[in-house]
Design an enzyme around this catalytic site. Structure first.
Site, mmCIF file in Angstrom:
data_model
loop_
_atom_site.group_PDB
_atom_site.id
_atom_site.type_symbol
_atom_site.label_atom_id
_atom_site.label_comp_id
_atom_site.label_asym_id
_atom_site.label_seq_id
_atom_site.Cartn_x
_atom_site.Cartn_y
_atom_site.Cartn_z
ATOM 1 N N ASP A 1 -5.214 -5.796 3.787
ATOM 2 C CA ASP A 1 -5.948 -6.630 4.736
ATOM 3 C C ASP A 1 -7.427 -6.724 4.376
ATOM 4 O OD1 ASP A 1 -7.019 -4.225 5.524
ATOM 5 O OD2 ASP A 1 -5.704 -4.007 7.240
ATOM 6 N N GLU B 1 -2.864 -3.221 -4.286
ATOM 7 C CA GLU B 1 -1.977 -3.506 -3.145
ATOM 8 C C GLU B 1 -0.620 -3.904 -3.693
ATOM 9 O OE1 GLU B 1 -1.936 -3.674 0.404
ATOM 10 O OE2 GLU B 1 0.078 -4.481 0.071
ATOM 11 N N ASP C 1 2.071 -1.213 -7.661
ATOM 12 C CA ASP C 1 2.335 0.026 -6.957
ATOM 13 C C ASP C 1 1.184 1.002 -7.203
ATOM 14 O OD1 ASP C 1 3.236 2.418 -6.045
ATOM 15 O OD2 ASP C 1 5.285 2.150 -6.781
ATOM 16 N N GLY C 2 0.605 1.504 -6.140
ATOM 17 C CA GLY C 2 -0.526 2.415 -6.256
ATOM 18 C C GLY C 2 -0.189 3.644 -7.069
ATOM 19 N N ASP D 1 -5.432 3.961 1.672
ATOM 20 C CA ASP D 1 -5.230 3.206 2.909
ATOM 21 C C ASP D 1 -3.747 2.860 2.981
ATOM 22 O OD1 ASP D 1 -5.379 1.641 5.109
ATOM 23 O OD2 ASP D 1 -6.639 0.094 4.241
ATOM 24 N N PRO E 1 7.856 1.894 1.596
ATOM 25 C CA PRO E 1 7.149 1.782 0.324
ATOM 26 C C PRO E 1 6.022 2.796 0.158
ATOM 27 C CG PRO E 1 6.696 -0.120 1.740
ATOM 28 C CD PRO E 1 7.797 0.649 2.371
#
Lengths: 445, 282
Positions: free
Chosen positions: B99, B118, B149-150, B167, B174
């Protein structure tokens, strides 16, 4: 990290019934003093596990089936809970296989149910009071009954609901509408005029934060006056201070106090029958205007000023002027002052502003109650003593002297941190209006 | 993104109220003034509605993630303590946070480069369209957007960071890997010596058990492992917890530099008060 069977997740899906687990551990640990209280909650939680493990999906389609389970009333008798305690734990494991099957079934039926639900929603809009009530489930129809959801109308476009596990009491006293429910997560919950007053699970936070700052800041409070506070928890916390020789509680609603004594004994824990406490049933404003007595500390634990409610004229400049006269020379006045949410803090800000007209020291502060959902404000107004300039060592000493080390929420560091307000509130405290008898604050729901 | 077919479930009449079941026995309701967006991405259901009081409200899989009116609570508390405690953060990584609120907060500081990782491209697209802060933040030359993917990103990257902000959403679905010990070990290996990791750690009340478990392993990995708290009215329980991890910087000392102006929640005093732990927790 192994995803522990169940945190309540803000996450994607509800994990396997945990809120429950965490609630249980915390309450059991903290509630030894309250006798059966911890046991009750643990039993309750055991039951949640059992049920929510099997229906843990939070998709819309699942809600129907969840709710079927919820409809079984949960008896409130202590026996049943204590039985449930053992059983619930065992059930948790046994149910695991069933869950998988159930889930499959649910997936198949998901689409059907969803369609049904949508239709239901369209049909059953209805109005309760001035709040348009859209029931969550078709078959509860918005009624207040076991297994239904109770809607707390905070404002017309933002509100919360609470599941009614079991209605303990529902009725109307002369002054207000009273609902007492059992809720699985929050324990017993008291609503007055449909607004939440306190919940078993976190009333300790509210009442400790309301009572102790005012009493701690006074070096030796002897005579204390409590306005409102029908549940008796304010009185209970006040009596913890050994220097208090007489605690007078004034509540307008005699029936409510009787109800609380009967149905919410965990709140008062015998405080009403303590020989240091005195109960008066009359209008607080009348009492304060006529009394010749002087008090060291006055605590205002009143409901919010709703239209036609009993507390509208207990938050005005005229009343506060009289309160100041009734206080002793170094007296302290503390109020429950409504929400401090960025949208709903007007009442809080106005109160602080109004009190500044009367008292030299005004310290607004805040705390977080889980059952309220919004951050909650209090105001401490004082003729001499200032909690913010008090030395840390002195605070610690008073905690120790008054044997308050075993409080469940407040400790010396927390005491100081309560008075730290966020930037957005500090800015708005200056702008608020002064509340007078002519222009009192009335909450627009 | 799965395309919407006429007659599919996404075309059912849109309800006038949207809610999140915060606990099995209570929920939070928003009256919908206007439906802005609804879709199912590869990862989650994305819904965006407009509410009179809270402005635009983003829900992922039916859970309130961001509301225009109170996102500042969450994003300031997630980002500001870490960036104020680090004396000169240059390279910052944000994992999750599509966001864009966290990115916006980081860019208020004189950093050299921020990377936002993100997993769900659609969240970025939707947020860009409906949240006013994301577009300008992404246009900032210091900001870099990585869709992925982080966990993979942190495993592959060769860079090291001054501040890493997690965050994530919650430890199911996920984001589950973002709450595991292995992930934190990997983060630690990508941290510069004075580095700080901060992230959200769930509701201070309903996720107590997870907080305790996380604290148990984080304490063994970092010299300073502190949890701090702040309100977020639209999240369950209304109080949210965050972790602050570092080997060199003690957050209890307070901000290392003057607090930047223009914040709505965070201040020096708030920082110190936020680190006071309620005794029921541990």
């Amino acid at each position: 990290m192994h995803v522990k069977s169940g945190e309540f997740n803000r996450g994607r899906k509800l994990g396997r019934g945990d809120a429950c687990l965490s609630v249980r551990t915390s309450l059991l640990a903290k509630n030894k003093r309250s006798g059966g209280h911890g046991l009750i909650l643990s039993g309750m939680n055991a039951r949640i596990n059992h049920r929510y493990v099997s229906n843990h999906r939070w998709e819309k389609g699942d809600r129907g089936s969840n709710h079927e389970a919820r409809k079984e009333p949960l008896a409130l008798a202590g026996e049943k809970f204590s039985q449930g305690k053992g059983e619930g734990h065992e059930d948790e494991d046994e149910d695991e296989d069933e869950d998988v099957e159930e889930e499959k079934m649910e997936k198949e039926k998901e689409k059907e149910k969803e369609e049904e639900e949508e239709e239901g929603k369209e049909e059953s809009h209805r109005k309760i009071g001035n709040i348009e009530h859209v029931p969550v489930f078709r078959y509860n129809g918005g009624m207040v009954r076991d297994g239904a959801f109770f809607i707390e109308p905070f404002t017309a476009d933002f509100f919360r609901n609470f599941h009614i596990e079991k209605i303990i009491y529902e009725g109307k006293t002369k002054q207000q509408l009273v609902h007492i429910f059992a809720n699985r997560v929050f324990g017993k919950v008291l609503f007055l005029d449909r607004r939440i007053q306190s919940a078993e699970i976190d009333e300790f936070i509210f009442h400790e934060c309301l009572v102790h700052p005012g009493l701690l800041v006074h070096p030796a409070p002897r005579k204390v006056l409590i306005l409102g506070g029908g549940e008796g928890a304010t009185l209970r916390e006040t009596l913890r201070h050994p220097s208090v020789s007489r605690a007078t509680m004034i509540d307008i609603d005699r029936q409510l106090v009787a109800l609380c004594r009967r149905y919410l004994p965990e709140w008062s824990r015998g405080a009403f029958s303590n020989r240091r406490s005195r109960l008066l049933f009359q209008d607080a404003r009348q009492f304060v205007e006529k009394t010749e007595e002087r008090f060291d500390v006055i605590i205002s634990d009143l409901t919010e000023p709703l239209e036609g409610g009993p507390s509208v004229y207990l938050f005005t400049l005229e009343f506060f002027r009289r309160v100041a006269q009734v206080l002793s020379e170094d007296g302290v006045f503390v109020l429950q002052a409504g929400s401090t949410d960025p949208h709903y803090h007007r009442f809080f800000s106005s109160l602080s502003r109004t009190l500044r007209e009367v008292f030299p020291v005004v310290r607004p502060y805040w705390a977080f109650m889980f059952s309220f959902g919004l951050p909650w404000g209090f105001v401490l107004a004082s003729k001499r003593h200032d909690p913010v300039t008090m030395e840390t060592a002195e605070i610690g000493r008073r905690f120790q002297e008054r044997k308050l080390r075993r409080l469940r929420y407040l400790h010396p560091a927390m005491f100081s941190s309560l008075f730290v307000l966020p930037v957005y509130l500090l800015a708005d405290l200056e702008k608020a209006d002064v509340l007078t008898d002519e222009k009192p604050f009335i909450w627009q729901a | 993104m799965i395309p919407e077919k006429p007659g599919s479930r996404k075309h059912r009449p849109r309800s006038k109220i949207i809610w999140e079941d915060q606990t099995p026995a209570s929920g939070l309701f928003f009256r919908v003034k206007k439906w802005l967006h609804r879709e199912k991405s590869r990862f989650q259901r994305i819904e965006l509605v407009e509410n009179e009081t809270y402005g635009r409200v983003l829900l992922l899989d039916g859970l309130v993630q961001t509301t225009e009116a109170d996102e500042f609570f969450y994003h300031e508390m997630l980002v500001q303590p870490a960036l104020h405690c680090h004396p000169e953060a240059e390279r910052v990584l944000v994992i999750g946070g599509g966001d864009g609120g966290a990115l916006r907060e980081v860019l208020k500081h004189p950093v050299k480069k921020v990377t936002l990782v993100e997993i769900d491209e659609r969240v970025i697209e939707v947020a860009k369209k409906f949240f006013s802060w994301l577009e300008p933040a992404l246009r900032d030359s210091r900001a870099e957007l990585v869709i992925g993917d982080g966990n993979d990103y942190i495993a592959k990257t060769t860079e090291k960071f001054d501040v890493i902000l997690v965050d994530s959403s919650d430890p199911v679905g996920p984001s589950a890997v973002l709450h595991e010990k292995e992930f934190f070990l990997r983060l630690k290996s990508k941290l510069r010596s004075r580095g700080v990791i901060a992230g959200q750690s769930g509701s201070a009340f309903f996720h107590q058990q997870a907080i305790r478990e996380k604290r148990a392993f984080l304490q063994t990995m970092f010299r300073y492992c502190q949890f701090y708290f702040g309100p977020v009215p639209t999240y369950p329980g209304g109080v949210w917890s965050y972790f602050f991890l570092s080997n060199r910087i003690n957050p209890l000392r307070g901000p290392a530099k003057p607090v930047i102006p223009g914040l709505k929640y965070y201040s020096r005093e708030v920082h110190l008060a936020a680190f006071v732990v309620p005794p029921y927790l541990y």
